[in-house]
Design a protein around this motif. Structure first.
Motif, PDB file in Angstrom:
ATOM      1  N   GLU A   2     -24.536 -19.505 -29.135  1.00 43.30           N
ATOM      2  CA  GLU A   2     -23.136 -19.487 -28.716  1.00 43.30           C
ATOM      3  C   GLU A   2     -22.319 -20.556 -29.415  1.00 43.30           C
ATOM      4  N   THR A   3     -22.933 -21.707 -29.667  1.00 38.61           N
ATOM      5  CA  THR A   3     -22.178 -22.870 -30.133  1.00 38.61           C
ATOM      6  C   THR A   3     -22.323 -23.153 -31.623  1.00 38.61           C
ATOM      7  N   ALA A   4     -23.197 -22.437 -32.320  1.00 33.86           N
ATOM      8  CA  ALA A   4     -23.369 -22.712 -33.747  1.00 33.86           C
ATOM      9  C   ALA A   4     -23.933 -21.488 -34.447  1.00 33.86           C
ATOM     10  N   SER A   5     -23.964 -21.555 -35.759  1.00 32.68           N
ATOM     11  CA  SER A   5     -24.452 -20.438 -36.557  1.00 32.68           C
ATOM     12  C   SER A   5     -25.966 -20.385 -36.552  1.00 32.68           C
ATOM     13  N   LEU A   6     -26.505 -19.279 -37.034  1.00 29.98           N
ATOM     14  CA  LEU A   6     -27.959 -19.156 -37.194  1.00 29.98           C
ATOM     15  C   LEU A   6     -28.504 -20.211 -38.147  1.00 29.98           C
ATOM     16  N   ARG A   7     -27.671 -20.680 -39.054  1.00 25.13           N
ATOM     17  CA  ARG A   7     -28.119 -21.682 -40.017  1.00 25.13           C
ATOM     18  C   ARG A   7     -28.528 -22.979 -39.321  1.00 25.13           C
ATOM     19  N   LYS A   8     -27.956 -23.255 -38.165  1.00 28.61           N
ATOM     20  CA  LYS A   8     -28.317 -24.458 -37.423  1.00 28.61           C
ATOM     21  C   LYS A   8     -29.465 -24.220 -36.442  1.00 28.61           C
ATOM     22  N   SER A   9     -29.442 -23.077 -35.767  1.00 29.98           N
ATOM     23  CA  SER A   9     -30.362 -22.884 -34.645  1.00 29.98           C
ATOM     24  C   SER A   9     -31.682 -22.222 -35.022  1.00 29.98           C
ATOM     25  N   PRO A  40     -33.642 -21.969 -37.817  1.00 30.64           N
ATOM     26  CA  PRO A  40     -34.731 -22.714 -38.460  1.00 30.64           C
ATOM     27  C   PRO A  40     -35.501 -23.608 -37.493  1.00 30.64           C
ATOM     28  N   ALA A  41     -34.781 -24.307 -36.627  1.00 27.31           N
ATOM     29  CA  ALA A  41     -35.456 -25.186 -35.665  1.00 27.31           C
ATOM     30  C   ALA A  41     -36.321 -24.386 -34.702  1.00 27.31           C
ATOM     31  N   LEU A  42     -35.794 -23.262 -34.223  1.00 28.57           N
ATOM     32  CA  LEU A  42     -36.554 -22.396 -33.322  1.00 28.57           C
ATOM     33  C   LEU A  42     -37.807 -21.865 -34.000  1.00 28.57           C
ATOM     34  N   THR A  43     -37.661 -21.392 -35.236  1.00 24.58           N
ATOM     35  CA  THR A  43     -38.768 -20.786 -35.959  1.00 24.58           C
ATOM     36  C   THR A  43     -39.829 -21.809 -36.337  1.00 24.58           C
ATOM     37  N   ALA A  44     -39.432 -23.053 -36.583  1.00 27.66           N
ATOM     38  CA  ALA A  44     -40.397 -24.087 -36.946  1.00 27.66           C
ATOM     39  C   ALA A  44     -41.147 -24.629 -35.737  1.00 27.66           C
ATOM     40  N   ALA A  45     -40.455 -24.789 -34.615  1.00 29.96           N
ATOM     41  CA  ALA A  45     -41.068 -25.409 -33.445  1.00 29.96           C
ATOM     42  C   ALA A  45     -42.093 -24.502 -32.767  1.00 29.96           C
ATOM     43  N   GLN A  46     -41.809 -23.201 -32.726  1.00 23.74           N
ATOM     44  CA  GLN A  46     -42.692 -22.294 -31.978  1.00 23.74           C
ATOM     45  C   GLN A  46     -44.116 -22.253 -32.530  1.00 23.74           C
ATOM     46  N   PRO A  47     -44.326 -22.038 -33.843  1.00 23.10           N
ATOM     47  CA  PRO A  47     -45.712 -22.003 -34.320  1.00 23.10           C
ATOM     48  C   PRO A  47     -46.433 -23.331 -34.191  1.00 23.10           C
ATOM     49  N   LEU A  48     -45.706 -24.443 -34.391  1.00 20.75           N
ATOM     50  CA  LEU A  48     -46.346 -25.746 -34.251  1.00 20.75           C
ATOM     51  C   LEU A  48     -46.833 -25.965 -32.823  1.00 20.75           C
ATOM     52  N   ALA A  49     -45.988 -25.623 -31.842  1.00 22.48           N
ATOM     53  CA  ALA A  49     -46.385 -25.752 -30.436  1.00 22.48           C
ATOM     54  C   ALA A  49     -47.543 -24.806 -30.119  1.00 22.48           C
ATOM     55  N   GLY A  50     -47.477 -23.584 -30.642  1.00 17.20           N
ATOM     56  CA  GLY A  50     -48.538 -22.616 -30.385  1.00 17.20           C
ATOM     57  C   GLY A  50     -49.869 -23.057 -30.949  1.00 17.20           C
ATOM     58  N   ILE A  51     -49.860 -23.608 -32.164  1.00 12.61           N
ATOM     59  CA  ILE A  51     -51.106 -24.072 -32.784  1.00 12.61           C
ATOM     60  C   ILE A  51     -51.699 -25.235 -31.993  1.00 12.61           C
ATOM     61  N   ILE A  52     -50.839 -26.142 -31.534  1.00 14.68           N
ATOM     62  CA  ILE A  52     -51.322 -27.268 -30.721  1.00 14.68           C
ATOM     63  C   ILE A  52     -51.983 -26.758 -29.452  1.00 14.68           C
ATOM     64  N   CYS A  53     -51.354 -25.776 -28.786  1.00 13.13           N
ATOM     65  CA  CYS A  53     -51.946 -25.211 -27.575  1.00 13.13           C
ATOM     66  C   CYS A  53     -53.237 -24.460 -27.891  1.00 13.13           C
TER      67      CYS A  53
END
Length: 301
Positions: A220-227, A229-242
């Motif tokens: 809602e508050t920013a473009s895909l360019r901001k949101s 990449p962070a979403l896509t990077a954090a999810q696999p890292l968290a998943g691998i740790i779990c």
């Protein structure tokens, strides 16, 4: 890696990538007063494009769950990170931007990093840890970090807020993927009776809804360019740790393998950033309005 897991995971990534673009197209027009509120979802339910994006995301999550049922979390999560490639493909169609050097570099880094991590790590399944304290500590750390990001995002919702919200949502989605796998194992062992007596399916639902609010507030508050990449990077890292932390996933741990695994993950993150910042990614209305106001102000001499 089986062909079935590869097809399921990439199909899930395709649905997720397309779904994220459609959701952001709709969410950027939502009232800013709904920021981090469940009212945001109520407003967006009235938008057909957003419903289409959610439908694609649900299909993607179902395909991802099927992939998790056939393969290890540490294998599936890097493949799901390729959703950014599909998001970029749809965004390019909307904005008519060419891929260019940046796009090709990001594509090669993301694809090469995923390949390097999987080939070097050779993820294999194993027995989940029987120590519940270890599981709760890892999940608690992820959820606590997501809460910290969300708290800071409230104070800077039009600057670094969208990135922090996307990071928080990515962490929650990574935990959700891990608990989805646990729920699937419970169902296969004892059916619905075994599944519904555990806390995991209810946590999956709560994490999914909370993550959805965070993601839509970021869109809602920013473009895909901001949101994105962070979403896509954090999810696999968290998943691998779990996966490695309490689900019993095993990766090769010799020095050469570890160096390739680390290099692969760094390449994945770098590729995600390059693709996420590509000009083809659409700008948000709130961001454009803010930029326009700043440009409209007279320069001080």
């Amino acid at each position: 890696m089986s062909v079935l897991v590869l097809v399921l995971a990439l199909s899930a990534a395709c649905c997720l990538g397309f779904g994220f673009v459609l959701q952001q197209n709709a969410a950027q027009r939502a009232p800013l007063k709904d920021f981090l509120s469940f009212r945001l979802l109520i407003d967006l339910v009235k938008v057909p494009r957003w419903l289409g994006g959610i439908a694609l995301m649900v299909v993607g999550m179902a395909l991802g769950a099927a992939a998790l049922g056939q393969g290890e979390l540490s294998l599936v999560e890097p493949l799901l990170a390729t959703n950014l490639l599909f998001a970029l493909a749809l965004s390019r169609r909307q904005t008519k931007q060419s891929l260019g050097r940046q796009g090709w570099a990001g594509l090669l880094l993301l694809a090469g990093g995923v390949t390097a991590f999987i080939v070097a790590g050779q993820p294999q399944g194993g027995a989940a840890t029987a120590d519940p304290v270890r599981q709760y500590l890892i999940i608690g750390a992820m959820v606590g970090l997501a809460l910290l990001f969300t708290t800071h995002a409230k104070r800077s919702r039009l600057s670094s807020g969208p990135v922090l919200l996307a990071l928080a949502a990515g962490l929650l989605y990574g935990v959700q993927d891990a608990l989805t796998r646990v729920s699937g194992q419970k169902f296969s062992e004892g059916g619905f009776a075994e599944l519904l007596t555990g806390w995991q399916p209810y946590a999956v639902l709560a994490l999914g809804v909370t993550g959805l609010v965070l993601v839509q507030s970021a869109f809602e508050t920013a473009s895909l360019r901001k949101s994105l990449p962070a979403l896509t990077a954090a999810q696999p890292l968290a998943g691998i740790i779990c996966g490695v932390g309490f689900l019993g996933d095993r990766l090769r741990t010799d020095a050469v393998a570890l160096s390739w695994e680390a290099g692969g993950l760094l390449a994945v993150v770098a590729g995600i950033v390059l693709l996420g910042l590509h000009p083809a990614m659409p700008h948000g209305l709130a961001e454009r309005a803010r930029t326009g106001k700043l440009q409209a102000q007279p320069q001080q001499v």
